[in-house]
Design an enzyme around this catalytic site. Structure first.
Site, PDB file in Angstrom:
ATOM      1  N   ASP A   1       0.837  -1.182   0.028  1.00 53.51           N
ATOM      2  CA  ASP A   1      -0.024   0.070   0.166  1.00 53.51           C
ATOM      3  C   ASP A   1       0.765   1.430  -0.033  1.00 53.51           C
ATOM      4  O   ASP A   1       0.636   2.028  -0.970  1.00 53.51           O
ATOM      5  CB  ASP A   1      -0.995   0.121   1.100  1.00 53.51           C
TER       6      ASP A   1
ATOM      7  N   GLU B   1      -0.532  -9.306  11.924  1.00 53.01           N
ATOM      8  CA  GLU B   1      -0.545  -8.752  10.417  1.00 53.01           C
ATOM      9  C   GLU B   1       0.923  -8.511  10.049  1.00 53.01           C
ATOM     10  O   GLU B   1       1.214  -9.019   9.005  1.00 53.01           O
ATOM     11  CB  GLU B   1      -1.452  -7.836  10.282  1.00 53.01           C
TER      12      GLU B   1
HETATM   13  C1  6A9 Z   1     -10.711  -1.871   4.100  1.00 52.11           C
HETATM   14  C2  6A9 Z   1     -11.497  -1.647   6.388  1.00 52.11           C
HETATM   15  C3  6A9 Z   1     -12.614  -2.872   9.476  1.00 52.11           C
HETATM   16  C4  6A9 Z   1      -3.786  -4.508   3.249  1.00 52.11           C
HETATM   17  O1  6A9 Z   1      -4.591  -8.752   3.870  1.00 52.11           O
HETATM   18  C5  6A9 Z   1      -5.579  -7.827   3.128  1.00 52.11           C
HETATM   19  C6  6A9 Z   1      -4.845  -6.630   2.697  1.00 52.11           C
HETATM   20  C7  6A9 Z   1      -3.586  -6.979   1.999  1.00 52.11           C
HETATM   21  O2  6A9 Z   1      -3.843  -7.475   0.598  1.00 52.11           O
HETATM   22  C8  6A9 Z   1      -2.594  -5.744   1.504  1.00 52.11           C
HETATM   23  O3  6A9 Z   1      -1.519  -6.314   0.909  1.00 52.11           O
HETATM   24  N1  6A9 Z   1      -4.356  -5.819   3.942  1.00 52.11           N
HETATM   25  C9  6A9 Z   1      -2.325  -5.055   2.788  1.00 52.11           C
HETATM   26  O4  6A9 Z   1      -1.601  -3.856   2.587  1.00 52.11           O
HETATM   27  C10 6A9 Z   1      -5.632  -5.478   4.544  1.00 52.11           C
HETATM   28  C11 6A9 Z   1      -6.564  -4.372   3.865  1.00 52.11           C
HETATM   29  C12 6A9 Z   1      -7.856  -4.265   4.415  1.00 52.11           C
HETATM   30  C13 6A9 Z   1      -8.501  -3.194   3.678  1.00 52.11           C
HETATM   31  C14 6A9 Z   1      -9.916  -3.180   4.102  1.00 52.11           C
HETATM   32  C15 6A9 Z   1     -11.833  -1.852   5.101  1.00 52.11           C
HETATM   33  C16 6A9 Z   1     -12.546  -2.247   7.129  1.00 52.11           C
HETATM   34  O5  6A9 Z   1     -12.265  -1.870   8.701  1.00 52.11           O
END
Ligand code: 6A9
Length: 824
Positions: free
Chosen positions: A596, A794
């Site tokens: 990100d 994470e």
């Molecule tokens: C937005 C919020 C409760 C961010 O693991 C999933 C992703 C990865 O693919 C990515 O590489 N995570 C990483 O940078 C989490 C992203 C979650 C976004 C959700 C909604 C809800 O709040």
């Protein structure tokens, strides 16, 4: 005669295929709940568990557990063992309610057409010396057509409840006729003796209470609110009868009322610790005898105790056969940890069905100019990733906003985090399937097939799969819409690559004898047999590969035709033909890349070229080439080979910087209009190494190994940091991908180091040394933090190794199991 044989074969194969699928019909496919099951169908039968303590006052009582929620502050919850098909055991430690709950799920795989029978044992004990009183609720509801009925004589008064087991029968198109039983299997409760009662209008606490609700289609998931309201209403009603102020425990009891046309039944028990009861579902299609008897004699009580321990032993044996951790010298605690990692990835698998929101208004617009997100530059440096609401605003010249519902779609997928992200994420899933597939080939193929079916006719698949209202309820509005010109790393091909490798090993001389010998000694409904089903016949394997291959090929061309990079700027090599650029950037974010906030060119420019994307597409070409070889598609093979060659040229000529000794993004200088590199050393710099695109003799490999092992740059005692400690942006702003250690990338690094330490070449020993200490660092830190906190996280701090952000995060962090097993 041959025709006859063929016919028999088809019948046998389709029979096995059917039981193959039906062994995945039922499962713990509601990973967003502490415990819940679901059928993989469009009118599913959903079940769920809730609990709360009743002797700690009203404030505590309303903190009823249902959906995984970080605010519940459970001390720990995790699947200890989960084999993905017929056995799963979980422990949940909740000191706020002073109880530790266990859920042990067993499914018979003698399947018939409706997915077989299952039981779950719910047990609880106090976490202190003192005994405790817990209200436990188990519900099941039909989302859609079908009927459901209580078989016990109804409690007319509404407050007595039911003494002994309660039974329900039902019927739906997908399930046929079935019976559900809820049966006590622990000690007597004796609550009516110890808790004062006045008058006989008050509910009997030793009895089970049952509420029937006429829930609407797709509303079962919202049932918690209704249940709470009913209990509170009942308590007020009982209180109004003025029984000399009876204790709250006596009042907070579910009323025994059954709506006509009830689709959801809620079963409530007030229990003294330690407690235990069993819930069982049996399908009429596979039984001659009375189903209630069958539940009592074969599916609950001592029989269930036996089934649980038998399956538990089998799980342990299979785990050791698969990963060999004992043989590697890991101790019991470490092995248990590693089982927990894998089991939570598998326990995070869910089935989702519903509509997605897609904005196709911009499709085709992005031919030469990027329509980029514009940050509102309110970076407050806060920890919360989601604070930066501005990143999703479109610029004023955005041509059209046109979000529309599409679908419904169905997706069977693992999930990154049960409380936070209980839904499918494209690039997470490829990593998940590395581990799932090494445990259960066919489970992984089933998941991969669902994803490949989501690749649309253009070759696009949405990064986030937010299907249906339940999934959507967890996502703020501004994040719900998916855009068909935005990408995400095509990691599903990691899983595809593994499958092709498994075919190759199975049909190599030693491989085949091993697999086929082990399959001979087990029955065809053994989970291990079902896990290897597609590998038992090469035609079947290729048939599967062929169906998904065409979809992934389409996705490959989608990348080439939508994410291409512009080579017509001065100062760029004319030898290059293929380069790439992520669409959908903002000044501070490239969400599409998955990394990100990793620093990129600022401000964004249409002339950018991204080294990680080029590496991914190169890896894509390489993997599709091996699929095409397996399928005998010569022309395709040549095509990928040509593309791959071109991409290697671009990597070296465009992205390599010989002074800084790394691979970097390019942009166009605003003043000089010349192409220039964006120097931020970190994960992006080593991407061609991570995906094993470099030749073992290439001196660039040496440079990258130096960067990796340098504590001033990527090396930490906890794994490789995402951004160099010497970079001026290290640890700044949201600090999401600007320093912290991520396990998916560390898995790739271990895998690449392992690969290069097994290749002839001048840097072999160096790779081997780094490999050994990186592996130990990653495994030890994730294990240490798990012991200290009870969770997988994470990401991990590059400074002190502490777990950061979402937890439990049981997606790619579980790859530590493969790192321990050295399965790459
Ligand atoms: C937005 C919020 C409760 C961010 O693991 C999933 C992703 C990865 O693919 C990515 O590489 N995570 C990483 O940078 C989490 C992203 C979650 C976004 C959700 C909604 C809800 O709040």
């Amino acid at each position: 005669m041959r025709l006859y044989n063929l016919l028999i074969n088809i019948i046998i194969v389709s029979f096995i295929k059917c039981s193959q699928n039906s062994s995945l019909f039922w499962g713990t496919y509601r990973p967003n709940l502490y415990f819940g099951t679901k059928t993989r169908s469009q009118n599913p039968l959903l079940t769920g568990l809730m609990w709360t303590s009743v002797n700690n006052g009203y404030e505590k009582f309303v903190q009823m557990r249902h959906e995984c929620d970080q605010n519940d502050k459970l001390d720990h919850y995790a699947w200890n063992k989960h084999n993905g098909r017929n056995f799963a055991s979980q422990t949940l430690k909740d000191s706020n309610h002073n109880v530790q709950i266990s859920t042990e799920f067993v499914k018979s795989l003698v399947t018939g057409e409706h997915g077989g029978d299952w039981s779950v044992r719910i047990s609880g004990k106090s976490l202190t010396e003192e005994e405790n009183i817990i209200n436990v609720i188990f519900y099941f509801g039909l989302d859609g057509e079908g009927t459901l009925k209580l078989e016990n004589e109804p409690d007319i008064g509404g407050n007595t409840g039911y003494d002994g087991p309660v039974f329900f029968n039902g019927k739906t198109k997908d399930l046929g006729k079935f019976t559900i039983g809820v049966v006590d299997s622990g000690e007597e409760r004796d609550l009516d003796e110890i808790i004062p009662t006045v008058g006989n209008v008050l509910p009997k606490l030793d009895n089970t209470h049952v509420l029937g609700l006429a829930t609407a289609k797709d509303e079962v998931w919202k049932v918690k609110k209704q249940i709470q309201t009913k209990i509170v209403e009942n308590a007020n009603f009982l209180h109004s009868k003025k029984h000399n102020n009876p204790p709250l425990v006596r009042l907070l009891v579910l009323p025994n009322k059954i709506d006509s046309g009830s689709k959801t039944f809620v079963v409530s028990k007030t229990l003294k610790t330690p407690f235990q009861f069993d819930v069982s579902f049996v399908s009429e299609s596979i039984h001659q005898e009375n189903l209630q008897d069958y539940i009592l004699k074969k599916m609950t009580g001592e029989k269930l105790t036996e089934l649980i321990s038998k399956n538990s032993v089998k799980f342990d044996e299979r785990f050791e056969n698969t990963f060999g951790l004992q043989e590697k010298g890991y101790n019991e605690e470490e092995i248990a940890f590693s089982k927990t990692l894998m089991s939570n990835l598998i326990g995070g698998i869910g089935y989702f069905h519903g509509k997605a929101i897609v904005d196709r208004g911009l499709e085709g617009f992005d031919a030469d100019e990027p329509i980029d997100f514009v940050d509102d530059d309110d970076d407050d440096g806060g920890e919360d990733f989601f604070d930066d609401g501005g990143s999703d605003d479109y610029s004023a010249n955005r041509p059209k906003v046109d979000p529309k519902e599409e679908g419904p779609f169905s997706l069977f997928t693992a999930t990154p985090s049960r409380p936070f992200f209980p839904r499918g994420f494209l690039w997470d899933e490829g990593f998940h399937q590395l581990l799932v597939g090494s445990w259960d080939n066919d489970l992984s193929l089933d998941i991969l097939k669902h994803w490949s079916d989501l690749i649309d006719s253009n070759g696009w698949v949405a990064r986030e799969q937010i299907l249906g209202d339940e999934a959507r309820s967890k996502v703020p509005k501004e994040f719900q819409v998916q855009y068909p010109h935005f990408a995400n790393p095509p990691t599903l091909i990691l899983a595809l690559k593994k499958f092709v490798e498994r075919i190759a090993t199975t049909y190599s001389a030693e491989g085949s004898s091993y697999l086929f010998e082990s399959m001979k000694v087990i029955s065809q409904d053994d989970p291990l047999y079902l896990a290897n089903y597609h590998l038992l016949d090469r035609n079947l394997a290729d048939e599967y590969l062929r169906t998904v291959y065409s979809n992934f090929r389409r996705q490959y061309f989608w990348f080439k035709s939508t994410q291409w990079g512009d080579l017509n700027y001065s100062g760029r090599s004319n030898n290059c033909k293929l380069a790439f650029r992520w669409r959908g950037r903002s000044d501070q974010h490239t969400l599409t890349s998955g990394l990100d906030d990793y620093p990129r060119a600022s401000p964004p420019h249409a002339g950018e070229l991204h080294v990680d994307l080029l590496s991914w597409v190169g890896f894509f070409a390489k993997t599709l080439r091996s699929c095409a070889i397996e399928l005998g598609l010569q022309e395709d093979v040549r095509e990928y080979e040509n593309d791959y060659k071109e991409m290697l040229i671009s990597l070296n000529e465009l992205h390599w910087d010989s002074k800084e000794e790394g691979f970097f993004d390019l942009t166009i200088d605003e003043v000089t209009q010349q192409s220039k590199k964006i120097i931020h050393k970190g994960y992006i710099t080593i991407f061609p190494f991570l995906l094993q695109l470099l030749d073992a003799n290439d001196s660039k490999l040496d440079s990258l190994l130096n960067l990796i092992k340098d504590p001033k740059h990527l090396w930490t005692d906890f794994g490789l940091a995402s951004l160099s400690k010497s970079d001026k942006l290290f640890g700044t702003s949201e600090n999401y991908w600007r320093g912290p250690v991520w396990i998916n990338i560390n898995y790739l690094a271990c895998s690449a180091l392992h690969y290069y330490s097994n290749q002839e070449g001048p840097y072999r020993m160096k790779a081997m040394e780094i490999y050994k200490s990186l592996r130990v660092n990653v495994v030890n830190n994730v294990f240490k933090v798990f012991k200290e906190t009870g969770f997988m996280w994470e990401q991990y701090s590059a400074n002190d190794g502490k777990g950061k952000r979402s937890h439990p995060f049981t997606g790619w962090t579980s790859l530590v199991t493969l790192i321990m097993a050295e399965k790459y």
